[in-house]
Design a protein around this motif. Sequence first.
Motif, PDB file in Angstrom:
ATOM      1  N   LYS A 125      -8.485   2.258   0.908  1.00  0.00           N
ATOM      2  CA  LYS A 125      -8.623   2.750  -0.214  1.00  0.00           C
ATOM      3  C   LYS A 125      -9.960   3.799  -0.226  1.00  0.00           C
ATOM      4  O   LYS A 125     -10.853   3.543   0.703  1.00  0.00           O
ATOM      5  N   GLN A 148      -1.887   5.165  -9.029  1.00  0.00           N
ATOM      6  CA  GLN A 148      -2.777   4.376  -9.161  1.00  0.00           C
ATOM      7  C   GLN A 148      -2.945   3.121 -10.146  1.00  0.00           C
ATOM      8  O   GLN A 148      -3.019   2.098  -9.812  1.00  0.00           O
ATOM      9  N   ASP A 173      -3.293  -2.437 -11.319  1.00  0.00           N
ATOM     10  CA  ASP A 173      -3.479  -1.655 -10.126  1.00  0.00           C
ATOM     11  C   ASP A 173      -2.315  -1.891  -9.172  1.00  0.00           C
ATOM     12  O   ASP A 173      -2.123  -2.888  -8.856  1.00  0.00           O
ATOM     13  N   THR A 209     -10.071  -2.962   1.871  1.00  0.00           N
ATOM     14  CA  THR A 209     -10.043  -3.669   0.799  1.00  0.00           C
ATOM     15  C   THR A 209      -9.663  -5.172   1.258  1.00  0.00           C
ATOM     16  O   THR A 209      -8.642  -5.195   2.006  1.00  0.00           O
ATOM     17  N   LEU A 256     -14.463  -3.988  -1.404  1.00  0.00           N
ATOM     18  CA  LEU A 256     -14.178  -3.023  -0.456  1.00  0.00           C
ATOM     19  C   LEU A 256     -15.452  -3.142   0.576  1.00  0.00           C
ATOM     20  O   LEU A 256     -16.702  -3.005   0.141  1.00  0.00           O
ATOM     21  N   ALA A 315      -2.234  -1.040  -6.228  1.00  0.00           N
ATOM     22  CA  ALA A 315      -2.238  -1.153  -4.692  1.00  0.00           C
ATOM     23  C   ALA A 315      -2.277  -2.906  -4.811  1.00  0.00           C
ATOM     24  O   ALA A 315      -1.977  -3.556  -3.414  1.00  0.00           O
ATOM     25  N   SER A 316      -2.865  -3.635  -5.337  1.00  0.00           N
ATOM     26  CA  SER A 316      -3.162  -5.273  -5.438  1.00  0.00           C
ATOM     27  C   SER A 316      -2.429  -5.884  -6.343  1.00  0.00           C
ATOM     28  O   SER A 316      -1.976  -7.075  -6.183  1.00  0.00           O
ATOM     29  N   LEU A 360      -5.462   6.509  -1.670  1.00  0.00           N
ATOM     30  CA  LEU A 360      -5.350   5.798  -0.339  1.00  0.00           C
ATOM     31  C   LEU A 360      -5.286   6.849   0.704  1.00  0.00           C
ATOM     32  O   LEU A 360      -4.900   8.335   0.496  1.00  0.00           O
ATOM     33  N   GLU A 369     -11.312  -8.950  -5.483  1.00  0.00           N
ATOM     34  CA  GLU A 369     -10.928  -7.732  -4.807  1.00  0.00           C
ATOM     35  C   GLU A 369     -12.371  -7.330  -4.416  1.00  0.00           C
ATOM     36  O   GLU A 369     -13.063  -6.666  -5.211  1.00  0.00           O
ATOM     37  N   SER A 403      -9.354   5.920  -7.795  1.00  0.00           N
ATOM     38  CA  SER A 403      -9.164   5.850  -6.511  1.00  0.00           C
ATOM     39  C   SER A 403      -8.068   6.515  -5.876  1.00  0.00           C
ATOM     40  O   SER A 403      -7.191   7.091  -6.732  1.00  0.00           O
ATOM     41  N   ALA A 435       0.736  -1.108  -0.111  1.00  0.00           N
ATOM     42  CA  ALA A 435      -0.056  -0.104   0.035  1.00  0.00           C
ATOM     43  C   ALA A 435       0.898   1.440  -0.064  1.00  0.00           C
ATOM     44  O   ALA A 435       1.964   1.479   0.310  1.00  0.00           O
ATOM     45  N   LEU A 467     -12.615   5.708  -2.882  1.00  0.00           N
ATOM     46  CA  LEU A 467     -13.207   5.705  -4.139  1.00  0.00           C
ATOM     47  C   LEU A 467     -14.277   6.723  -4.196  1.00  0.00           C
ATOM     48  O   LEU A 467     -14.828   7.199  -3.286  1.00  0.00           O
TER      49      LEU A 467
END
Length: 288
Positions: free
Chosen positions: A284, A96, A140, A235, A251, A142-143, A205, A249, A203, A91, A286
């Motif tokens: 996250k 993004q 993505d 997430t 949220l 983050a993931s 953070l 994934e 998105s 993270a 959004l």
Amino acid sequence: MMATSKPFRALIFCSLVLLLGLLASSSAFAAGLRYTIAVSQFENRSNWSGQYQLGDAYGAVLTDVLNQSGKYIVLGEKDMRSDAASESGQAGSAAQLLVKGVITHVQNTSNSGGGISFGGVLFGGAQSESEINVTMYIVDTASGRVLASKSIVGKSSGGGVLIGGGGAVFGTQHKDNMGKAVENAIAQSVVWMDQQLPAIKWSGLVVLNENGSIYINRGSREGVSVGQRLIVGQTRVLRDPISKEVLDETLSEIATLEVTTVKEKLSICSVVSGLADGIETGMKVLQP
């Protein structure tokens, strides 16, 4: 990254002239918000070599075109390296999205035409074709999940002059053709990226929760404005235990935020509904 040559700078200029018109008509960017992206150096598996490093050239031209469009926040080379590392799911990445790719095949072919001989030297015509195959990915950060992928074929053909004599052949049959094939592939790449964005949620953070004031890593450069509503949550990423591929994934929404202060690279939000105490760094954010 190697120093740019005159042909390479000319390639960038031509790409911008041709592609900015395509980008101007895009409607994929929701609510005036801009996606923060990094473009990784493209891997060249084609064994092609020429006057410039093909992987460097492709990534550099794509970066310039996206940056000049004004629709993306494109991070610099230092940030590209950190964002590539964040594919593992860490993270806190500034970008993004990460754009990366592999050049899988490059081909140059030429055919000589008729000509005349003068003083033992042949003067004739030639036709050449160049082709570049590229597989692109939008990731993505983050993931580490691949959000979209595409195989692109860029092509160019043109004529030239063929001069031969005494076993030596000189000419311009390949002049600029590979650069034009790269340009054609990048034009397709940008249009494809634009088409993917409606399916990708914008998105950010959470950077800090300071007594209910929520700091996020998106600001005026991304188009965030005072009064804007956002949702924040935890997430959950499910990965295959063997391949580590992202399977799903989700949220879990914790609260709704309203932007109260906007700076260039961050915004401060208040909690208008939900649990402020449950908001943690790395969560996250959004659009609703």
